[in-house]
Structures are given as structure tokens and as C-alpha cells.
Design a protein around this motif. Structure first.
Motif, PDB file in Angstrom:
ATOM      1  N   LEU A   2      50.844  18.277 -19.551  1.00  0.00           N
ATOM      2  CA  LEU A   2      49.510  19.104 -18.099  1.00  0.00           C
ATOM      3  C   LEU A   2      50.994  19.184 -17.962  1.00  0.00           C
ATOM      4  N   ASP A   3      50.455  20.997 -16.645  1.00  0.00           N
ATOM      5  CA  ASP A   3      51.501  21.348 -16.060  1.00  0.00           C
ATOM      6  C   ASP A   3      50.240  20.912 -14.342  1.00  0.00           C
ATOM      7  N   VAL A   4      51.590  20.371 -14.022  1.00  0.00           N
ATOM      8  CA  VAL A   4      50.701  20.111 -12.227  1.00  0.00           C
ATOM      9  C   VAL A   4      51.213  21.512 -11.616  1.00  0.00           C
ATOM     10  N   ALA A   5      51.578  22.304 -11.863  1.00  0.00           N
ATOM     11  CA  ALA A   5      52.112  22.993 -11.174  1.00  0.00           C
ATOM     12  C   ALA A   5      50.741  24.121 -10.855  1.00  0.00           C
ATOM     13  N   LEU A   6      49.381  24.257 -12.157  1.00  0.00           N
ATOM     14  CA  LEU A   6      48.530  24.386 -12.092  1.00  0.00           C
ATOM     15  C   LEU A   6      47.474  23.931 -11.281  1.00  0.00           C
ATOM     16  N   ARG A   7      46.455  25.018 -11.027  1.00  0.00           N
ATOM     17  CA  ARG A   7      45.176  24.947 -10.268  1.00  0.00           C
ATOM     18  C   ARG A   7      44.114  24.331 -11.288  1.00  0.00           C
ATOM     19  N   PHE A   8      43.790  23.304 -10.424  1.00  0.00           N
ATOM     20  CA  PHE A   8      42.756  23.518 -11.390  1.00  0.00           C
ATOM     21  C   PHE A   8      41.068  23.147 -10.689  1.00  0.00           C
ATOM     22  N   THR A   9      40.013  23.662 -11.211  1.00  0.00           N
ATOM     23  CA  THR A   9      38.641  23.403 -10.644  1.00  0.00           C
ATOM     24  C   THR A   9      37.864  22.728 -11.337  1.00  0.00           C
ATOM     25  N   ARG A  42      39.438  11.193  -5.043  1.00  0.00           N
ATOM     26  CA  ARG A  42      40.205  11.668  -4.004  1.00  0.00           C
ATOM     27  C   ARG A  42      41.148  12.801  -5.012  1.00  0.00           C
ATOM     28  N   ILE A  43      41.311  12.766  -6.049  1.00  0.00           N
ATOM     29  CA  ILE A  43      41.735  13.604  -6.818  1.00  0.00           C
ATOM     30  C   ILE A  43      40.964  14.933  -7.101  1.00  0.00           C
ATOM     31  N   TRP A  44      39.715  14.931  -7.355  1.00  0.00           N
ATOM     32  CA  TRP A  44      38.248  15.941  -7.171  1.00  0.00           C
ATOM     33  C   TRP A  44      38.604  16.244  -6.440  1.00  0.00           C
ATOM     34  N   GLU A  45      38.638  15.878  -5.106  1.00  0.00           N
ATOM     35  CA  GLU A  45      38.201  16.327  -3.393  1.00  0.00           C
ATOM     36  C   GLU A  45      38.871  17.520  -4.164  1.00  0.00           C
ATOM     37  N   LEU A  46      40.869  17.011  -4.008  1.00  0.00           N
ATOM     38  CA  LEU A  46      41.723  18.008  -3.741  1.00  0.00           C
ATOM     39  C   LEU A  46      40.985  18.710  -4.696  1.00  0.00           C
ATOM     40  N   THR A  47      40.943  19.250  -5.969  1.00  0.00           N
ATOM     41  CA  THR A  47      40.324  19.971  -6.502  1.00  0.00           C
ATOM     42  C   THR A  47      39.190  21.233  -6.034  1.00  0.00           C
ATOM     43  N   GLN A  48      38.445  20.731  -5.905  1.00  0.00           N
ATOM     44  CA  GLN A  48      37.470  20.879  -5.171  1.00  0.00           C
ATOM     45  C   GLN A  48      38.410  22.588  -4.259  1.00  0.00           C
ATOM     46  N   GLN A  49      39.124  21.579  -3.589  1.00  0.00           N
ATOM     47  CA  GLN A  49      39.856  22.368  -2.525  1.00  0.00           C
ATOM     48  C   GLN A  49      40.985  23.257  -2.734  1.00  0.00           C
ATOM     49  N   GLN A  90      41.818  25.501 -15.848  1.00  0.00           N
ATOM     50  CA  GLN A  90      42.306  25.303 -15.018  1.00  0.00           C
ATOM     51  C   GLN A  90      42.360  26.904 -14.813  1.00  0.00           C
ATOM     52  N   ALA A  91      42.377  27.011 -13.533  1.00  0.00           N
ATOM     53  CA  ALA A  91      42.182  28.015 -12.336  1.00  0.00           C
ATOM     54  C   ALA A  91      42.956  29.451 -12.812  1.00  0.00           C
TER      55      ALA A  91
END
Length: 91
Positions: A2-9, A42-49, A90-91
Motif C-alpha cells: 500500500l502506498d501511504v502517500a495516497l489519499r483514501f476516501t 481514528r483512521i476512518w475519521e481521518l480518511t473522511q477529512q 483510493q482518491a
């Protein structure tokens, strides 16, 4: 890996609500639900942001007493699981 530089939504058709210390996610497409607890909340909350995986790691390190290595492992594992079951994209 997994590339952690990506955004996830959240994936289309997924809604969530917080109930006490858990997030309940409903996926309408396959009519299933999932419960997230602990760091996954917290991970889910941050993806929503709009946070990237790397942003999420930084937040967990700052907000808790977890090491960067442990945070990295938790974030990549959780994001991958959420992608695998179709809750995130992935966004």
C-alpha cells in the motif's frame, strides 16, 4: 504494498455512524455492515477529512504513545483491509 502517500476516501454507497467508541459502517451495494474499533476509528475519521495514509500515521503518533513503526503497520493494515472489502477507495 500500500502506498501511504495516497489519499483514501469512503467508497460510494458507504455510510458510517459513531456509536460510543465504535464506528458502524453500512455498505448498501452488498447489504453488509462492519464495525470499527480502536485505532481503526481514528483512521476512518481521518480518511473522511481527506488525509493521506502518511498524514494518518503522523496523527496517530502525535495523538497516542505509539511508535511511528507501529502506527505505520496499523495504518497500512487497516487501510488495506478497508480497501479489500470495498469500504474505501483510493482518491
Amino acid at each position: 504494498m500500500l502506498d501511504v502517500a495516497l489519499r483514501f476516501t469512503p467508497a460510494d454507497g458507504v455510510i458510517g455512524t459513531k456509536v460510543e467508541d465504535e464506528i458502524i459502517l453500512l455498505q448498501f451495494e452488498n447489504q453488509s455492515y462492519f464495525g470499527l474499533r480502536g485505532a481503526a476509528v481514528r483512521i476512518w475519521e481521518l480518511t473522511q477529512q481527506g488525509a493521506t495514509g502518511a498524514d494518518i500515521v503522523r496523527h496517530l503518533v502525535q495523538e497516542t504513545d505509539v511508535s511511528e513503526g507501529r502506527a505505520q503497520a496499523d495504518v497500512t493494515d487497516t487501510l488495506q483491509k478497508l480497501l479489500d472489502v470495498g469500504l474505501l477507495r483510493q482518491a
